[in-house]
Write a protein that holds these residues in place. Structure first.
Motif, short mmCIF file in Angstrom:
data_model
loop_
_atom_site.label_atom_id
_atom_site.label_comp_id
_atom_site.label_asym_id
_atom_site.label_seq_id
_atom_site.Cartn_x
_atom_site.Cartn_y
_atom_site.Cartn_z
N GLY A 1 0.83 -1.21 0.00
CA GLY A 1 0.00 0.00 0.00
C GLY A 1 0.86 1.25 0.00
O GLY A 1 0.61 2.21 -0.73
N LYS A 2 1.91 1.24 0.82
CA LYS A 2 2.79 2.41 0.95
C LYS A 2 3.91 2.40 -0.09
O LYS A 2 4.66 3.37 -0.21
CB LYS A 2 3.41 2.45 2.35
CG LYS A 2 2.40 2.47 3.49
CD LYS A 2 3.12 2.39 4.84
CE LYS A 2 2.14 2.23 5.99
NZ LYS A 2 2.82 1.85 7.25
N ASN A 3 4.06 1.27 -0.81
CA ASN A 3 5.15 1.12 -1.78
C ASN A 3 6.51 1.45 -1.19
O ASN A 3 7.30 2.17 -1.78
CB ASN A 3 4.90 1.99 -3.02
CG ASN A 3 3.88 1.35 -3.93
OD1 ASN A 3 3.62 0.15 -3.82
ND2 ASN A 3 3.30 2.13 -4.81
N LYS A 4 6.75 0.93 0.02
CA LYS A 4 8.08 1.12 0.59
C LYS A 4 8.41 -0.04 1.52
O LYS A 4 7.53 -0.81 1.92
CB LYS A 4 8.20 2.45 1.31
CG LYS A 4 7.38 2.57 2.57
CD LYS A 4 7.65 3.93 3.24
CE LYS A 4 6.85 4.02 4.51
NZ LYS A 4 7.39 4.15 5.72
N TRP A 5 9.71 -0.14 1.85
CA TRP A 5 10.20 -1.20 2.73
C TRP A 5 10.22 -0.72 4.16
O TRP A 5 10.50 0.45 4.43
CB TRP A 5 11.60 -1.64 2.30
CG TRP A 5 11.59 -2.30 0.96
CD1 TRP A 5 11.61 -1.68 -0.25
CD2 TRP A 5 11.50 -3.70 0.70
NE1 TRP A 5 11.55 -2.62 -1.26
CE2 TRP A 5 11.48 -3.87 -0.71
CE3 TRP A 5 11.44 -4.84 1.51
CZ2 TRP A 5 11.41 -5.11 -1.32
CZ3 TRP A 5 11.37 -6.09 0.91
CH2 TRP A 5 11.35 -6.22 -0.49
N GLU A 6 9.90 -1.63 5.09
CA GLU A 6 9.92 -1.32 6.52
C GLU A 6 10.84 -2.31 7.21
O GLU A 6 10.89 -3.49 6.82
CB GLU A 6 8.50 -1.43 7.09
CG GLU A 6 7.53 -0.45 6.44
CD GLU A 6 6.08 -0.63 6.91
OE1 GLU A 6 5.38 0.38 7.02
OE2 GLU A 6 5.66 -1.78 7.16
N SER A 7 11.56 -1.83 8.23
CA SER A 7 12.52 -2.70 8.92
C SER A 7 11.80 -3.72 9.79
O SER A 7 10.84 -3.39 10.48
CB SER A 7 13.45 -1.87 9.81
OG SER A 7 14.25 -1.05 8.99
N LEU A 8 12.30 -4.95 9.73
CA LEU A 8 11.80 -6.04 10.57
C LEU A 8 12.83 -6.30 11.66
O LEU A 8 13.97 -5.85 11.57
CB LEU A 8 11.64 -7.31 9.72
CG LEU A 8 10.52 -7.31 8.68
CD1 LEU A 8 10.62 -8.55 7.82
CD2 LEU A 8 9.16 -7.25 9.36
N PRO A 9 12.45 -7.08 12.68
CA PRO A 9 13.47 -7.48 13.67
C PRO A 9 14.62 -8.20 12.96
O PRO A 9 14.39 -8.89 11.96
CB PRO A 9 12.72 -8.45 14.59
CG PRO A 9 11.27 -8.17 14.38
CD PRO A 9 11.13 -7.65 12.98
#
Length: 351
Positions: free
Chosen positions: A303-311
């Motif tokens: 939806g945001k067309n971006k990557w988010e950091s995971l643990p």
């Protein structure tokens, strides 16, 4: 717009370690169990080990070893049978040997060999047939073969040759079409993208992957194929470079999309694990600048067309074997300084 899990729905689980450390083992899932096949030991020698992991019991059990020790095998399941095809043998050369394990009987059987010794074959199974594309022979030349294995007759049948010879390509089955992306010719990456139609038994060339990278990763989502990260290889006057590039192919439109920079990975990486978990593309580990082994993980938000950091990955490593089973991406073995026996799973919960 589909509801996708949020970052806090992801967590790493440390699972029972491999019975022995290794790299280049092949993983396959059958009946909810994960089978680990062959690989190389600390000295780079191919192994004959064959084990099964039970997620319920969180334990590995040793099974009868493969008759032929090997690493980097192509593997496919046909019902209760596991087919092991080609790979690299004990003398570090490609093999033509095909062996089949019957899960119910607990026994290995030799099957009809490939027509030529080959490693890095890309396999897909459909309707009790195995389709095997490309590979690299003992002379280090890439193959353009497309062959299918007929289980009932125990024969390999040659089909129309693939337009671009290559090994270590990635293939996805969608309906009656096999999408074959990337791969290498000798040491160099190719950006070919070709599709084999099982019904017409013919190939169609699709638009090339926009940027050419080695040790990248391909993930198939509902309507798109993602080409992720990798290494831009050094040439005469050019240093090799780790990449954060992402290319996205729109399957409906039949073309590569114009990509904003927001689509790029947060971290440059190659030789990492990747998968598709509940609507989110995830990547973890691999090699990054310097080069260093990475622990970082990230998930793409459609939806945001971006990557988010995971643990981060509990055991940072590259060259892991990986497989998605029941909303978990398993990272098995790999390299961190030496070889690793770590088995860890990035899981997404039902929130």
């Amino acid at each position: 717009m589909m509801d996708v899990p949020s970052i806090k729905d992801f967590q790493w689980k440390t699972l029972a370690p491999l019975p022995s450390r290794r790299v280049y083992c092949s993983l396959v899932e059958a009946g909810g169990q994960v089978y680990a096949i062959g690989g190389c030991d600390d000295n780079g020698v191919p192994m004959d080990c064959f084990e099964v992991y039970s997620p319920e019991a969180n334990q590995w059990n040793s099974l009868p070893p493969m008759p032929t020790a090997r690493a980097g095998v192509a593997v496919a399941t046909l019902g209760k049978r596991i087919m092991v095809i080609g790979g690299v043998g004990a003398n570090q050369t490609p093999l033509k040997i095909v062996e089949m394990y019957n899960i119910d009987e607990g026994k290995w059987k030799k099957r009809n060999s490939l027509r030529e010794a080959s490693m890095g074959i890309s396999v897909t199974a459909k309707d009790y047939r195995i389709y095997a594309a490309g590979g690299m022979g003992g002379d280090l030349r890439p193959h353009n073969y497309m062959q299918h294995y007929d289980m009932l007759k125990d024969i390999w049948v040659s089909l129309a040759t693939m337009p671009t010879p290559r090994y270590a390509a990635t293939s996805f089955l969608r309906g009656t079409k096999i999408y074959v992306l990337g791969g290498r010719q000798s040491k160099y990456a190719v950006n070919a993208f070709e599709v084999f139609d099982i019904e017409t038994r013919s190939w169609t060339k699709f638009p090339n992957i926009p940027s050419k990278r080695a040790f990248s990763s391909f993930v198939c989502a509902e309507n798109n194929i993602f080409s992720l990260g990798g290494l831009r290889q050094g040439r005469l006057y050019r240093q090799p470079k780790f990449m954060k590039n992402v290319d996205v192919f729109d399957i409906e439109q039949g073309g590569w999309m114009k990509i904003e920079r927001s689509f790029f990975l947060k971290k440059r990486r190659a030789d990492f694990i990747s998968g598709y978990l509940k609507g989110r593309i995830v990547v973890a580990g691999g090699l990054g600048n310097q080069p260093t082994v990475l622990e970082s993980a990230e998930a793409f938000h459609p939806g945001k067309n971006k990557w988010e950091s995971l643990p981060p990955m509990p055991t940072p490593r590259c060259a892991c074997s990986n497989i998605v089973v029941k909303n978990c991406l398993l990272a098995v073995g790999g390299v961190n300084q030496g070889l690793s026996d770590a088995v860890e799973a990035l899981c997404v919960s039902d929130s």
